[in-house]
Scaffold this active site. Structure first.
Site, PDB file in Angstrom:
ATOM      1  N   GLU A 121      -1.611   2.687  -4.213  1.00  0.00           N
ATOM      2  CA  GLU A 121      -1.465   4.377  -4.536  1.00  0.00           C
ATOM      3  C   GLU A 121      -0.533   4.367  -5.664  1.00  0.00           C
ATOM      4  O   GLU A 121       0.221   5.295  -5.844  1.00  0.00           O
ATOM      5  CB  GLU A 121      -1.215   4.836  -3.368  1.00  0.00           C
ATOM      6  CG  GLU A 121      -1.955   4.881  -2.152  1.00  0.00           C
ATOM      7  CD  GLU A 121      -1.905   5.580  -1.227  1.00  0.00           C
ATOM      8  OE1 GLU A 121      -0.893   6.212  -1.058  1.00  0.00           O
ATOM      9  OE2 GLU A 121      -2.953   6.215  -0.419  1.00  0.00           O
TER      10      GLU A 121
ATOM     11  N   GLU B  87      -7.694   1.010   3.781  1.00  0.00           N
ATOM     12  CA  GLU B  87      -7.016   1.793   4.748  1.00  0.00           C
ATOM     13  C   GLU B  87      -8.298   2.815   5.377  1.00  0.00           C
ATOM     14  O   GLU B  87      -8.607   3.593   4.527  1.00  0.00           O
ATOM     15  CB  GLU B  87      -5.919   2.600   4.366  1.00  0.00           C
ATOM     16  CG  GLU B  87      -4.860   1.838   4.239  1.00  0.00           C
ATOM     17  CD  GLU B  87      -3.536   2.883   4.016  1.00  0.00           C
ATOM     18  OE1 GLU B  87      -3.602   3.851   4.261  1.00  0.00           O
ATOM     19  OE2 GLU B  87      -2.535   2.279   3.560  1.00  0.00           O
TER      20      GLU B  87
END
Length: 387
Positions: free
Chosen positions: A192, A303
């Site tokens: 991220e 995820e």
């Protein structure tokens, strides 16, 4: 893994077409068949689950009480747990105590983790390399003698002039020198990173000028990793992980694989629609993007999962559904076997509840594990299907 500043994740995911989601959901259930959606109904029951599990998920216990070994000196002699099924393609994992600079992890704890996780999957992904976690995981795999491969990772920070990256690159190099690559799938650089860079600079488009500026920083780390591997005469895929709609094209064009974080919870999706929504979001935002690029990097879900609790009432619901073990069960029952059947590569989020996230972020952030932080299985039934 570096501690990152707390940010709202609600805006990271674009709500998809729910007619298509429900269609996929229905069709995949028909293909798999025989799966039962386990849903606890009633505010009293849900509240009872939340309150009863809050103490369990933050408690600690000796690892030796969780996994039994027939030979105390041989970690490979551990006894299997009949409740655990090797049904997951992969699982997201960070050893407890791996947050720099605290570094309170231990080989004994990681060995216990690998003994448990090897009964659920043959793959784990790490997020960073701080606190020697790459070597600890590889040593645990060696001592337990399990069939397990790991995606090792470097978690760089955009604002520290490369300090975090360089620190982790050194221990990754040491781990590769010591253990080789037999149990390593790839090296992920960044988690991220672009999302965080955009947030920090008041932007939202990963391919804007701001996004491209962040990409230049990240590409420096990625290409340095490639150079390190080349200098070691090591051939391993190098990739990047980011939120599912925040990949920068320049970054994806320079890596072998991309890993997308895709969370129906943060998109305010009902648990009944979550499995289908996850698949469609991944296909529409990540697979199609990769296929449009000249290098066509392979894509996986880095995820996805469902939280089971919250530190406060304000965060215990995403709108249509709540953070409960019953709803985690629903997501397990409707995602895992279906994803295996349609060939989706994914890393379920996550192995264990993480106490440090409860303390630093609150809300649902620390409650995503299949196991409590004391390494005991939550009140769930693991799906029984081949990964």
């Amino acid at each position: 893994m570096e501690k990152a500043p707390a940010k709202s994740k609600k805006t990271r995911y674009l709500v998809g077409d729910f007619d298509r989601t429900r269609k996929f959901f229905t069709e995949t259930l028909q293909v798999i068949g025989g799966l039962v959606l386990v849903i606890l109904i009633g505010v009293g029951v849900a509240l009872g689950v939340v309150l009863s599990k809050k103490d369990s998920s933050t408690s600690t216990s000796s690892s030796s009480s969780v996994v039994n070994q027939t030979d105390a000196n041989d970690p490979s002699s551990f006894e299997k747990d009949s409740r655990l099924k090797q049904s997951f393609y992969g699982i997201a994992y960070t050893p407890a105590g791996s947050q720099y600079p605290d570094c309170g992890n231990s080989l004994d704890d990681v060995i216990t983790d690998i003994q448990l996780l090897s009964q659920l999957t043959t793959r784990v992904r790490l997020y960073g390399a701080d606190c020697n976690q790459s070597a600890l995981v590889l040593e645990a795999i060696k001592q337990t003698k399990v069939n397990m491969s790991v995606v090792i990772a470097n978690y760089p920070i955009a604002t520290d002039d490369g300090a975090a990256y360089e620190r982790q690159a050194l221990v990754i190099e040491d781990a590769l020198t010591t253990y080789g690559i037999d149990n390593i799938i790839g090296v992920t650089v960044g988690n991220e990173f672009i999302l965080d860079y955009l947030d920090d600079n008041g932007a939202t488009d990963p391919n804007s000028d701001t996004g491209n500026t962040g990409a230049e920083i990240l590409l420096g780390f990625i290409n340095d990793t490639k150079t390190m591997l080349s200098n070691m005469s090591i051939s391993l895929p190098v990739g990047n992980a980011d939120a599912g709609s925040y990949f920068n094209d320049l970054v994806l064009e320079d890596v072998d694989y991309g890993m997308a974080n895709v969370h129906p919870w943060f998109a305010n999706v009902s648990v009944d629609d979550a499995a289908g929504w996850t698949w469609l979001f991944f296909q529409d935002n990540d697979v199609e993007l990769a296929e449009s690029l000249s290098n066509n990097p392979s894509m996986s879900i880095a995820e996805t999962g469902w939280p089971t609790n919250s530190t406060d009432a304000g965060n215990e619901s995403n709108g249509p559904s709540t953070a409960t073990e019953a709803n985690l069960q629903t997501f397990l029952d409707t995602f895992v076997c279906q994803a295996n059947t349609n060939g989706t590569e994914y890393y379920f989020f996550e192995a264990f509840d993480e106490v440090w996230k409860l303390e630093e972020f609150g809300g649902v952030e620390g409650y995503w594990g299949l196991f409590y932080s004391n390494k005991t299985l939550k009140d769930i039934t693991i799906p029984d299907c081949s990964s």
